[in-house]
Structures are given as structure tokens and as C-alpha cells.
Design a protein around this motif. Structure first.
Motif, PDB file in Angstrom:
ATOM      1  N   VAL A 247       0.849  -1.191   0.000  1.00 33.12           N
ATOM      2  CA  VAL A 247       0.000   0.000   0.000  1.00 33.12           C
ATOM      3  C   VAL A 247       0.883   1.238   0.000  1.00 33.12           C
ATOM      4  O   VAL A 247       1.950   1.257   0.614  1.00 33.12           O
ATOM      5  N   THR A 248       0.440   2.271  -0.719  1.00 34.77           N
ATOM      6  CA  THR A 248       1.174   3.527  -0.782  1.00 34.77           C
ATOM      7  C   THR A 248       0.232   4.683  -0.441  1.00 34.77           C
ATOM      8  O   THR A 248      -0.988   4.542  -0.473  1.00 34.77           O
ATOM      9  N   GLY A 249       0.811   5.831  -0.129  1.00 29.37           N
ATOM     10  CA  GLY A 249       0.021   7.007   0.191  1.00 29.37           C
ATOM     11  C   GLY A 249       0.412   7.580   1.536  1.00 29.37           C
ATOM     12  O   GLY A 249       1.390   7.126   2.142  1.00 29.37           O
ATOM     13  N   PRO A 250      -0.341   8.567   2.012  1.00 24.82           N
ATOM     14  CA  PRO A 250      -1.571   9.110   1.417  1.00 24.82           C
ATOM     15  C   PRO A 250      -1.310  10.073   0.265  1.00 24.82           C
ATOM     16  O   PRO A 250      -0.333  10.819   0.277  1.00 24.82           O
ATOM     17  N   TYR A 251      -2.215  10.025  -0.713  1.00 25.94           N
ATOM     18  CA  TYR A 251      -2.184  10.924  -1.857  1.00 25.94           C
ATOM     19  C   TYR A 251      -3.377  11.872  -1.787  1.00 25.94           C
ATOM     20  O   TYR A 251      -4.472  11.469  -1.375  1.00 25.94           O
ATOM     21  N   PRO A 252      -3.212  13.132  -2.195  1.00 26.57           N
ATOM     22  CA  PRO A 252      -4.348  14.060  -2.200  1.00 26.57           C
ATOM     23  C   PRO A 252      -5.533  13.474  -2.965  1.00 26.57           C
ATOM     24  O   PRO A 252      -5.366  12.889  -4.040  1.00 26.57           O
ATOM     25  N   ALA A 253      -6.711  13.633  -2.408  1.00 25.66           N
ATOM     26  CA  ALA A 253      -7.899  13.006  -2.999  1.00 25.66           C
ATOM     27  C   ALA A 253      -8.241  13.569  -4.373  1.00 25.66           C
ATOM     28  O   ALA A 253      -8.890  12.888  -5.172  1.00 25.66           O
ATOM     29  N   ASP A 254      -7.797  14.795  -4.661  1.00 26.75           N
ATOM     30  CA  ASP A 254      -8.155  15.380  -5.962  1.00 26.75           C
ATOM     31  C   ASP A 254      -7.239  14.907  -7.089  1.00 26.75           C
ATOM     32  O   ASP A 254      -7.473  15.240  -8.254  1.00 26.75           O
ATOM     33  N   THR A 255      -6.212  14.096  -6.772  1.00 25.12           N
ATOM     34  CA  THR A 255      -5.348  13.559  -7.821  1.00 25.12           C
ATOM     35  C   THR A 255      -5.201  12.044  -7.766  1.00 25.12           C
ATOM     36  O   THR A 255      -4.707  11.441  -8.722  1.00 25.12           O
ATOM     37  N   ILE A 256      -5.611  11.413  -6.692  1.00 30.00           N
ATOM     38  CA  ILE A 256      -5.359   9.978  -6.554  1.00 30.00           C
ATOM     39  C   ILE A 256      -6.045   9.156  -7.642  1.00 30.00           C
ATOM     40  O   ILE A 256      -5.515   8.137  -8.093  1.00 30.00           O
ATOM     41  N   GLU A 264      -2.220   2.562 -12.625  1.00 33.27           N
ATOM     42  CA  GLU A 264      -1.119   2.391 -11.678  1.00 33.27           C
ATOM     43  C   GLU A 264      -1.532   1.678 -10.400  1.00 33.27           C
ATOM     44  O   GLU A 264      -0.670   1.193  -9.651  1.00 33.27           O
ATOM     45  N   VAL A 265      -2.822   1.627 -10.115  1.00 34.55           N
ATOM     46  CA  VAL A 265      -3.291   0.983  -8.886  1.00 34.55           C
ATOM     47  C   VAL A 265      -4.512   0.126  -9.183  1.00 34.55           C
ATOM     48  O   VAL A 265      -5.232   0.355 -10.162  1.00 34.55           O
ATOM     49  N   ASP A 266      -4.739  -0.870  -8.312  1.00 31.91           N
ATOM     50  CA  ASP A 266      -5.913  -1.736  -8.420  1.00 31.91           C
ATOM     51  C   ASP A 266      -7.021  -1.311  -7.463  1.00 31.91           C
ATOM     52  O   ASP A 266      -8.180  -1.671  -7.669  1.00 31.91           O
ATOM     53  N   ALA A 267      -6.644  -0.602  -6.397  1.00 34.94           N
ATOM     54  CA  ALA A 267      -7.636  -0.229  -5.392  1.00 34.94           C
ATOM     55  C   ALA A 267      -7.241   1.084  -4.729  1.00 34.94           C
ATOM     56  O   ALA A 267      -6.051   1.404  -4.607  1.00 34.94           O
ATOM     57  N   ILE A 268      -8.248   1.815  -4.287  1.00 34.67           N
ATOM     58  CA  ILE A 268      -8.056   3.063  -3.558  1.00 34.67           C
ATOM     59  C   ILE A 268      -8.894   3.016  -2.292  1.00 34.67           C
ATOM     60  O   ILE A 268     -10.080   2.671  -2.332  1.00 34.67           O
ATOM     61  N   VAL A 269      -8.277   3.344  -1.172  1.00 37.14           N
ATOM     62  CA  VAL A 269      -8.982   3.453   0.100  1.00 37.14           C
ATOM     63  C   VAL A 269      -9.211   4.930   0.372  1.00 37.14           C
ATOM     64  O   VAL A 269      -8.257   5.702   0.513  1.00 37.14           O
ATOM     65  N   THR A 270     -10.475   5.338   0.405  1.00 44.11           N
ATOM     66  CA  THR A 270     -10.816   6.730   0.679  1.00 44.11           C
ATOM     67  C   THR A 270     -11.269   6.879   2.127  1.00 44.11           C
ATOM     68  O   THR A 270     -11.573   5.895   2.796  1.00 44.11           O
ATOM     69  N   MET A 271     -11.334   8.132   2.575  1.00 44.80           N
ATOM     70  CA  MET A 271     -11.621   8.373   3.979  1.00 44.80           C
ATOM     71  C   MET A 271     -13.107   8.567   4.260  1.00 44.80           C
ATOM     72  O   MET A 271     -13.548   8.394   5.393  1.00 44.80           O
ATOM     73  N   TYR A 272     -13.898   8.933   3.241  1.00 46.99           N
ATOM     74  CA  TYR A 272     -15.333   9.102   3.442  1.00 46.99           C
ATOM     75  C   TYR A 272     -16.053   8.906   2.118  1.00 46.99           C
ATOM     76  O   TYR A 272     -15.430   8.828   1.051  1.00 46.99           O
ATOM     77  N   HIS A 273     -17.354   8.818   2.163  1.00 48.46           N
ATOM     78  CA  HIS A 273     -18.205   8.373   1.064  1.00 48.46           C
ATOM     79  C   HIS A 273     -17.945   9.110  -0.250  1.00 48.46           C
ATOM     80  O   HIS A 273     -17.530   8.507  -1.250  1.00 48.46           O
ATOM     81  N   ASP A 274     -18.194  10.404  -0.306  1.00 47.61           N
ATOM     82  CA  ASP A 274     -18.158  11.115  -1.583  1.00 47.61           C
ATOM     83  C   ASP A 274     -16.752  11.277  -2.136  1.00 47.61           C
ATOM     84  O   ASP A 274     -16.588  11.532  -3.332  1.00 47.61           O
ATOM     85  N   GLN A 275     -15.745  11.126  -1.285  1.00 45.19           N
ATOM     86  CA  GLN A 275     -14.362  11.247  -1.750  1.00 45.19           C
ATOM     87  C   GLN A 275     -14.068  10.247  -2.860  1.00 45.19           C
ATOM     88  O   GLN A 275     -13.316  10.547  -3.780  1.00 45.19           O
ATOM     89  N   GLY A 276     -14.652   9.082  -2.775  1.00 50.34           N
ATOM     90  CA  GLY A 276     -14.448   8.081  -3.810  1.00 50.34           C
ATOM     91  C   GLY A 276     -15.617   7.926  -4.750  1.00 50.34           C
ATOM     92  O   GLY A 276     -15.437   7.668  -5.945  1.00 50.34           O
ATOM     93  N   GLN A 277     -16.829   8.104  -4.236  1.00 47.16           N
ATOM     94  CA  GLN A 277     -18.016   7.837  -5.038  1.00 47.16           C
ATOM     95  C   GLN A 277     -18.167   8.795  -6.215  1.00 47.16           C
ATOM     96  O   GLN A 277     -18.572   8.393  -7.302  1.00 47.16           O
ATOM     97  N   ILE A 278     -17.867  10.066  -5.992  1.00 45.81           N
ATOM     98  CA  ILE A 278     -18.005  11.029  -7.085  1.00 45.81           C
ATOM     99  C   ILE A 278     -17.079  10.654  -8.233  1.00 45.81           C
ATOM    100  O   ILE A 278     -17.480  10.620  -9.407  1.00 45.81           O
ATOM    101  N   ALA A 279     -15.829  10.336  -7.879  1.00 48.46           N
ATOM    102  CA  ALA A 279     -14.850  10.010  -8.916  1.00 48.46           C
ATOM    103  C   ALA A 279     -15.222   8.751  -9.678  1.00 48.46           C
ATOM    104  O   ALA A 279     -15.219   8.726 -10.918  1.00 48.46           O
ATOM    105  N   ILE A 280     -15.547   7.692  -8.958  1.00 48.77           N
ATOM    106  CA  ILE A 280     -15.772   6.419  -9.646  1.00 48.77           C
ATOM    107  C   ILE A 280     -17.069   6.446 -10.456  1.00 48.77           C
ATOM    108  O   ILE A 280     -17.164   5.830 -11.527  1.00 48.77           O
TER     109      ILE A 280
END
Length: 338
Positions: A247-256, A264-280
Motif C-alpha cells: 500500500v502507498t500514500g496518502p495521496y491528495p484526494a483530488d489527484t489519486i 497504476e493501482v488496483d484499489a483506492i482506500v478513501t476516507m469518506y463516502h463522496d471522496q471516492g463515489q463522485i470520482a468512480i
């Protein structure tokens, strides 16, 4: 001679939404039953309505119970376990109702009963509506927490979203945004990361590459814009590396998610709901899948909702349901062979 294929329970979802149509489209595809011993569970009138909306006719083999599924020798047709959970007169297409919510809960509970009995290897459910389920008796914030209680899960569990091979997990989910910071801890980040790492392995990725998102803008700017990265996230990443989790990071959520886009990655662990949901969802709303992680049985569903606005119009896109079914098949096969 019984089938060596995993037993996958399929449900029709919220009766007022696009779920019945989606399942009809899925089962009308000629290769669906070559991947699993498929058992559809639900109300006969709702299954007939779904076929009508999809413009297809799908023959099924009647079964008295899910427990009979594993003994089937011929799985070229999906099996159908009929239930009586809701009357047609109590369902208004495109509208939330307690009757619809109760129906969803009854069918899902029946499938989980079969899973606990070892009769089912995975569950794939069509879209449901949380408001309808709460009106119909759901006592939890979402279906995942209901599954976890029903299946007596004692360990960590969380919701994953997947799209074209990319998986995402989150440390907090269906809570007010103002509470998200209070959910951050080294332990929860470790648990979410371990779980998605192992789940990816179960789904066929031997050496998952996992990246962890920051919490604050610009990753906290060295502590000048929040210290969660320094005090919580970085220590969690170091501890995970020490135990052998790549695992690598943390990376800023607006560029990860650029790393995800570029493969470059198979999975991303976000800290809260919309941080990942909007992007995906921007990356592929019609193909995303939700996987209920940390349960004793794989449970998947399309990541989109019930689409009440187009229900009953024959316009539903089956792509996400196909992907949810395929993931259920892979994970169900893995659990069957383990």
C-alpha cells in the motif's frame, strides 16, 4: 451428478424500480447460466413484469427452495424459487413504498438464510431503495449493516465499489460529513485496507496495488491544513507495509484517481463516502458495482440505484448488473474451492 458451478442467488430488487427489468435482461443473455448455478428468488408476478419490460421471455426451472439448488444436474436454465412478498396492487412504479421495502428485506433474508445453511455461494441483488427499506422495517443505516447483523459478523466490514478492475473502499460511509473526521483511526484504515486487499485476491488479483487517499485538501500541506495525514493516515500506511500489505500514500484526494485512470493501482482506500463515489461514478456510472466486504458470503449489486424515473419504460442499462453478477461468480467460485 451435481453442478460444479457456484450457486448464485439473484433477486429482483425494489419492485417499483428497474431491478426486475435488469434481471430479465441478464438472464436473457445466453452465457449467463454457463458461469453459475443461478437461482432467481422473488414474486412470480414481478418476474413476469420484468420480462415484459425487457421484452424477453426467459424459461426457468421451478425449485421449492434454495436448498435444492446445489443438487441440480442441469443448470442450463436458471432456477426460480417463488416467494409471495408483495401484491401488485401495492406497488406503484417509480414510487417509494413500505410494501416494496418489506418485499426486498424478505427476499434478501431468505437468501441469507440459505447462505448460512451452505446452500448458496454468493448473492447478487438488483437495486434497492434505502428509504423504502426503512419504511418497510430496516433498522440500520443501510443494507450492509443489516447483512452484517443477520449473518452475525463480528469483524470489520465495509462497502466496496468497483469499476473496470478498479476497487474502492472507504473508512466511513453513510454518515453525516461533519462526523467523518471522528471516524478516522489507524485501526480503521488498516482494517479497510486489509479487507479490500484480501477481497481483490479472492476476486483473482494475486498482488493487489492499493493506494490510500489523504483526508484534507492537498494532503494537509505538511500539517498546515490539518494533521490527520501526519497523525493517523501515514502511521497506518507504515504499519500495513510492515505486515506485508502493498500500500502507498496518502495521496491528495483530488489527484489519486488519476493513478487509477492510468492503470497504476488496483484499489483506492478513501476516507469518506463522496471522496471516492463522485470520482468512480464519473468514470463509469453505468458499469459500477458495489461489493459488500467483510461478510462470510460474497454479496454484490450494481452501484446505481433503482432509477425510479425510468422504471417501467424498458430503458434500463444492464451493464452494471452484468458486472455485479460476474464478480459474484468469481468470488463465489473462490469460496466454493477454498
Amino acid at each position: 451428478m451435481r453442478s460444479p458451478l457456484p450457486v448464485i442467488a439473484l433477486t429482483l430488487g425494489d419492485p417499483a424500480g428497474i431491478g426486475p427489468e435488469l434481471i430479465a435482461r441478464l438472464l436473457a443473455q445466453p452465457d449467463t447460466t454457463s458461469r453459475a448455478n443461478v437461482v432467481l428468488v422473488g414474486d412470480p408476478w414481478l418476474w413476469a413484469w420484468g420480462q415484459q419490460m425487457a421484452g424477453v421471455q426467459v424459461a426457468t426451472t421451478p425449485l421449492a427452495s434454495l436448498e435444492q439448488a446445489r443438487g441440480r444436474a442441469n443448470t442450463e436454465q436458471a432456477a426460480f424459487v417463488a416467494m409471495d412478498t408483495v401484491q401488485r396492487r401495492d406497488v406503484m412504479v417509480g414510487q417509494v413504498s413500505a410494501a416494496g421495502g418489506r418485499s426486498v428485506l424478505q427476499v434478501l433474508n431468505r437468501c441469507m438464510d440459505a447462505a448460512r445453511a451452505g446452500a448458496v455461494d454468493a448473492i447478487c441483488f438488483a437495486p434497492l431503495n434505502k428509504q423504502a427499506m426503512k419504511m418497510g422495517g430496516l433498522q440500520h443505516e443501510d443494507e450492509l449493516h443489516h447483512f452484517a447483523e443477520y449473518l452475525d459478523v463480528q469483524g470489520y466490514f465495509c462497502e466496496f465499489n468497483t469499476l473496470n478492475g478498479l476497487w474502492t473502499a472507504r473508512v466511513s460511509s453513510h454518515i453525516p460529513l461533519k462526523d467523518a473526521a471522528s471516524y478516522l483511526s489507524v485501526e480503521r484504515i488498516q482494517q479497510a485496507t486489509r479487507l479490500i486487499y484480501r477481497s481483490l485476491q479472492a476476486a483473482g488479483t494475486a498482488r493487489p496495488r492499493v493506494a490510500v487517499a489523504a483526508f484534507n485538501p492537498h494532503g494537509g500541506d505538511g500539517g498546515t491544513c490539518g494533521r490527520e495525514e501526519i497523525d493517523i493516515i501515514e502511521p497506518a500506511v507504515r504499519a500495513l507495509n510492515a505486515e506485508g500489505v502493498a500500500v502507498t500514500g496518502p495521496y491528495p484526494a483530488d489527484t489519486i484517481f488519476l493513478k487509477a485512470r492510468d492503470g497504476e493501482v488496483d484499489a483506492i482506500v478513501t476516507m469518506y463516502h463522496d471522496q471516492g463515489q463522485i470520482a468512480i461514478k464519473l468514470m463509469g456510472f453505468s458499469k459500477g458495482v458495489t461489493v459488500q466486504g467483510g461478510l462470510p458470503i460474497p454479496i454484490t449489486t450494481p452501484a446505481h440505484g433503482t432509477a425510479y424515473d425510468i422504471a417501467g419504460q424498458g430503458r434500463a442499462n444492464v451493464s452494471a448488473t452484468e458486472q455485479a453478477f460476474l464478480i459474484a461468480c468469481r468470488m463465489g467460485a473462490a469460496s466454493l474451492s477454498s
